[in-house]
Design an enzyme around this catalytic site. Structure first.
Site, PDB file in Angstrom:
ATOM      1  N   ASP A 194       0.867  -1.179   0.000  1.00 47.72           N
ATOM      2  CA  ASP A 194       0.000   0.000   0.000  1.00 47.72           C
ATOM      3  C   ASP A 194       0.899   1.221   0.000  1.00 47.72           C
ATOM      4  OD1 ASP A 194      -2.249  -1.551   0.103  1.00 47.72           O
ATOM      5  OD2 ASP A 194      -2.527  -1.364   2.261  1.00 47.72           O
ATOM      6  N   ASP A 208     -14.160  -5.624  -2.711  1.00 45.47           N
ATOM      7  CA  ASP A 208     -14.184  -5.618  -1.243  1.00 45.47           C
ATOM      8  C   ASP A 208     -15.559  -6.128  -0.813  1.00 45.47           C
ATOM      9  OD1 ASP A 208     -11.647  -4.491  -1.148  1.00 45.47           O
ATOM     10  OD2 ASP A 208     -12.424  -2.440  -1.179  1.00 45.47           O
TER      11      ASP A 208
END
Lengths: 258, 206
Positions: free
Chosen positions: A11, A135
């Site tokens: 990330d 997600d």
């Protein structure tokens, strides 16, 4: 025989690798700084990672420019497959990342907002280039809903139906992040991973919840995943990629040992 | 100098950097004139077969590459750049044809129960093991694939590497100094770089 892939996920926030404690909190500023993305990429390259994913969690103009620099530097030194995600909204955004050295583009919220983006990308660069990242959050027995914007916004979409639609539109791979499992280190969500893997003909990458080596073998066997994504277990030095692969090989999972 | 054909197809930066990393002098070539002082050609390819054919044609590069292949000078096709060396592809519903350097066609994976595209690292069996492209490599190394289609050479002698994905297919083919690989050497870490070095060594030996 095609091997199962082990994929470290980085990330990236303003050019640095960070790790949120739990889903969505990274964006709110609750971050732990992990290091330089290119240094980490080189380390995982040496450890025998099969692929690497870079997520731009800044998604600002400045973040975008620094992301291109990160991808260029990583691609020039690591001769392995690279996927880029985060803040990709147009075919031109995809093109910029591919030119920088990425092989696959991962889209999530932008694919939900504009499903045609999947087909437009697949037509221009090929399906193998377009990854749809989902997600998913459990909302009932055997029922998962898709969330957008880093898990903050309910969409009303059924995760299995959305995965099927994404593939029909041209996605060549699905990354399935379990919002419930992410950050818990208690294991991947085997049920949704398996349900999606059995519903689509493209590879499925499991994400969210890796804490122990057994979690990875479980999701590859019972969850029928084709690859596993993990961040914290690698970034904080709990396991190396090589250790994960040796363990999996011992369980009879086909992996590429280097 | 190795001419890396630039016709608007995907990620050629990685191929460029990988060839350079292995000691080659590389130039991006997008016009027929660019081939004038080339010692070898590398043709990458990402995306659909028909789009790649049209991309090459629209730059006036089709005939020069065809002539290069006919001369038998060193050439390496990668992924769709490999598939283009064959005659036809099931992917090209519009009838776009390849260079036909190798007899045979490009087919889609159809084995029930396998995921398409094949994405990931699969093992490569060398047939024959002593081919110049495989020099110095360990047996059955893993290389990186991303594809839904694979070529089926009509002449089995031209197959130099086999991979098993539901069926055993020609992961690489060669005749003389012209070779092609379905996998991506530029994305196959040390093994892939070694294969590119073998190609570069072959070019330098000419």
């Amino acid at each position: 025989m095609l091997t199962k892939r082990i994929i470290p996920c980085l990330d990236v926030h303003d050019g640095k690798v960070t790790r949120g404690i739990q889903f969505g909190k990274a964006e709110a500023g609750e971050l732990r700084n992990v290091g330089d993305p290119v240094e980490l990429a080189l380390r995982y390259n040496e450890q025998g990672a099969d692929e690497m994913v870079f997520f731009d969690i800044t998604a600002s103009a400045y973040g975008r420019a620094s992301m291109i620099d990160v991808i260029e530097r990583a691609a020039d030194q690591c001769f392995m497959p690279l996927t880029v995600g985060g803040g990709i909204r147009t075919v031109d955004d995809m093109s910029l990342m591919l030119k920088a050295g990425a092989d696959k583009i991962s889209i999530n919220s932008s694919a939900i907002a504009t499903p045609e983006l999947i087909g437009a990308g697949a037509e221009r660069f090929g399906s193998q280039c377009i990854v749809v990242s989902i997600d998913a959050k459990r909302v009932g027995p055997g029922l998962w809903e898709v969330f957008a914007h880093g898990g903050r916004k309910a969409t009303g979409l059924n995760a299995i139906e959305w995965a099927k639609k994404a593939v029909a539109l041209g996605a060549g791979e699905i990354v399935l992040n379990s919002i419930d499992a992410d950050g818990t280190k208690a294991g991947y969500d085997l049920e949704i991973t398996r349900a999606i893997s059995e519903s689509v003909e493209v590879p499925v990458v499991a994400s969210g919840g890796a804490g122990k080596l057994e979690h990875m073998s479980e999701v590859l066997a019972e969850g029928k995943a084709d690859a596993v994504l993990a961040a914290s277990v690698f970034h904080f030095g709990q396991y190396t990629v090589a250790q994960v692969k040796e363990y999996l090989a011992g369980c009879g999972v086909p992996v590429r040992l280097v | 100098m190795i001419a890396l054909i630039d016709y608007g197809s995907g990620n050629i930066r990685s191929v460029f950097k990988a060839l350079q990393h292995e000691g080659a002098e590389v130039q991006l070539v997008g016009t027929p004139e660019g081939l004038a002082n080339a010692d070898a050609v590398v043709l990458p390819g990402v995306g659909a077969f028909g789009d790649c054919v049209r991309g090459i044609q629209s730059r006036g590069m089709w005939e020069p590459i065809q002539a290069w292949l006919e001369s038998g000078r060193p050439f390496l096709g990668i992924c769709v750049g490999y598939q283009l060396l064959f005659e036809t592809s099931e992917e090209a519903q519009d009838g776009a044809r390849g260079f036909g350097f190798f007899a045979g066609k490009v087919k889609r994976f159809t084995t029930p129960g396998i995921k398409v595209p094949q994405i990931g690292w699969n093992s490569l069996e060398f047939t024959p093991p002593d081919h110049w492209l495989w020099r110095g490599l360990p047996p059955q190394p893993h290389v990186f694939f991303v594809h839904s289609y694979y070529p089926e050479p009509a002449n089995p002698d031209e197959t130099i590497g086999i991979t098993d994905y539901g069926e055993r297919f020609a992961a690489a083919a060669a005749r003389g100094d012209v070779a092609g690989t379905q996998f991506h050497p530029e994305k196959s870490q040390k093994v892939g770089l070694h294969i590119l070095r073998n190609f570069i060594d072959r070019v330098k030996a000419k």
